[in-house]
Write an enzyme that holds these catalytic residues in place. Structure first.
Site, PDB file in Angstrom:
ATOM      1  N   LYS A   1      43.382  36.704  47.429  1.00  0.00           N
ATOM      2  CA  LYS A   1      42.431  37.887  47.620  1.00  0.00           C
ATOM      3  C   LYS A   1      41.446  37.369  48.555  1.00  0.00           C
ATOM      4  CE  LYS A   1      41.896  38.007  43.310  1.00  0.00           C
ATOM      5  NZ  LYS A   1      41.709  38.380  41.916  1.00  0.00           N
TER       6      LYS A   1
ATOM      7  N   THR B   1      31.501  46.672  41.711  1.00  0.00           N
ATOM      8  CA  THR B   1      32.860  46.234  41.482  1.00  0.00           C
ATOM      9  C   THR B   1      33.250  45.317  40.216  1.00  0.00           C
ATOM     10  OG1 THR B   1      32.170  44.148  43.011  1.00  0.00           O
ATOM     11  CG2 THR B   1      32.733  46.222  44.082  1.00  0.00           C
TER      12      THR B   1
ATOM     13  N   GLY C   1      34.967  44.177  37.365  1.00  0.00           N
ATOM     14  CA  GLY C   1      36.330  44.119  36.871  1.00  0.00           C
ATOM     15  C   GLY C   1      37.299  44.136  37.868  1.00  0.00           C
ATOM     16  N   THR C   2      37.070  44.062  39.056  1.00  0.00           N
ATOM     17  CA  THR C   2      38.148  44.114  40.264  1.00  0.00           C
ATOM     18  C   THR C   2      39.412  43.392  40.051  1.00  0.00           C
ATOM     19  OG1 THR C   2      36.364  44.593  41.788  1.00  0.00           O
ATOM     20  CG2 THR C   2      38.281  44.090  42.918  1.00  0.00           C
ATOM     21  N   GLY C   3      39.157  41.984  39.857  1.00  0.00           N
ATOM     22  CA  GLY C   3      40.215  41.036  39.809  1.00  0.00           C
ATOM     23  C   GLY C   3      40.992  41.649  38.308  1.00  0.00           C
ATOM     24  N   CYS C   4      40.471  41.659  37.267  1.00  0.00           N
ATOM     25  CA  CYS C   4      41.278  42.069  36.237  1.00  0.00           C
ATOM     26  C   CYS C   4      42.144  43.074  36.499  1.00  0.00           C
ATOM     27  CB  CYS C   4      40.451  42.418  34.999  1.00  0.00           C
ATOM     28  SG  CYS C   4      39.220  40.974  34.685  1.00  0.00           S
TER      29      CYS C   4
END
Length: 277
Positions: A189, A221, A223-226
């Site tokens: 990412k 932003t 929580g983007t990865g989860c």
């Protein structure tokens, strides 16, 4: 004058249960990341979300004030309870906190006949450590080899492979190094780089798939990865192949980032329900 009434709606019973996705992760008391973000994402994408809580955090918009791991036996019991009775079409892992929990989850996943998306969570959005130093090598040696897709950000790539990525041209080498650790597919990412938000997916055959989206000027932003990892798992459970699932998940998380909203005094969450508004 009588008050108008609305006729009751007739709701047809569902013929079959929706696809089932299990998240094994930590609880975010602020609701923006972790188990809470995973379940919101799964609901938004039309699958049935289930959870194994590995750790509990005290967390809000300004940081993580503390976290507490659950005993390995509690994680194992939750997992067996769900998988043995209900079954799963995909699994997503997030915050696992300790070497013992990483080892436990890796052992459990080795016996699951379903795609596994590993989000190797090391730190929070605010820079707070969520994975013990002693757990990094276990994650690298035990969990990544059972992953269908691994989805590290650039900090996690460096932590796992030793490769520091500062420009897009360095992402292919990072993807190759990550894939050498065992996952079938490696998704690097690039959200922390400047310019458009570009992610690179490397396949088992060495193929490269780039996914690009506009970068939104929005600091909220959390929580983007989860959210991305849970969306990939959801799309895999719905029958898409890995590149298709990543493309669909990227589109969903981009909309969620665009809709991110202020909450509390710090960084707010992405909007998991943006398609409903």
């Amino acid at each position: 004058m009588p008050t108008p009434t609305t006729a009751p709606q007739t709701i047809s019973p569902r013929a079959a249960a929706p696809a089932r996705v299990l998240t094994v992760a930590g609880s975010d008391s602020g609701g923006g990341a972790g188990i809470q973000a995973d379940l919101k994402t799964m609901l938004a994408l039309g699958v049935h979300g289930m959870s194994v809580i590995a750790a509990v955090t005290a967390q809000n918009s300004v940081g993580v004030q503390g976290y507490w791991e659950l005993p390995a036996e509690a994680v194992r019991a939750q997992f067996r309870s769900v998988v043995d009775d209900i079954g799963v079409q995909a699994v997503k892992t997030g915050m696992l906190a300790s070497a013992e929990l990483v080892r436990t989850v890796a052992e459990l996943l080795a016996g699951v006949d379903a795609p596994v998306v590993v989000d190797p969570v090391g730190v929070s959005k605010h820079g707070d450590a969520l994975l013990a130093d002693s757990a990094v090598s276990v994650l690298r040696d035990r969990l990544l080899p059972v992953a269908t897709v691994a989805t590290p950000n650039l900090h996690e790539v460096a932590q796992l492979t030793g490769i520091e990525v500062s420009r897009e041209s360095e992402m292919p080498d990072a993807a190759r190094a990550l894939q050498d650790l065992g996952p079938s597919w490696a998704l690097i990412k690039g959200g922390h780089l400047e310019g458009e938000a570009a992610d690179l997916l490397r396949g088992p055959d060495g193929s490269e798939h780039w996914f690009r989206a506009a970068r939104y000027d929005n600091r909220h932003t959390h929580g983007t990865g989860c959210t991305l990892a849970s969306a990939i798992a959801s799309e895999l459970a719905l029958g898409l192949d890995v590149p298709e699932a990543v493309a669909a998940a990227k589109e969903y998380v981009t909309g969620a980032i665009a809709g991110g909203f202020a909450l509390g005094a710090g960084i707010g969450p992405v909007d998991h329900g943006w398609r409903l508004r």
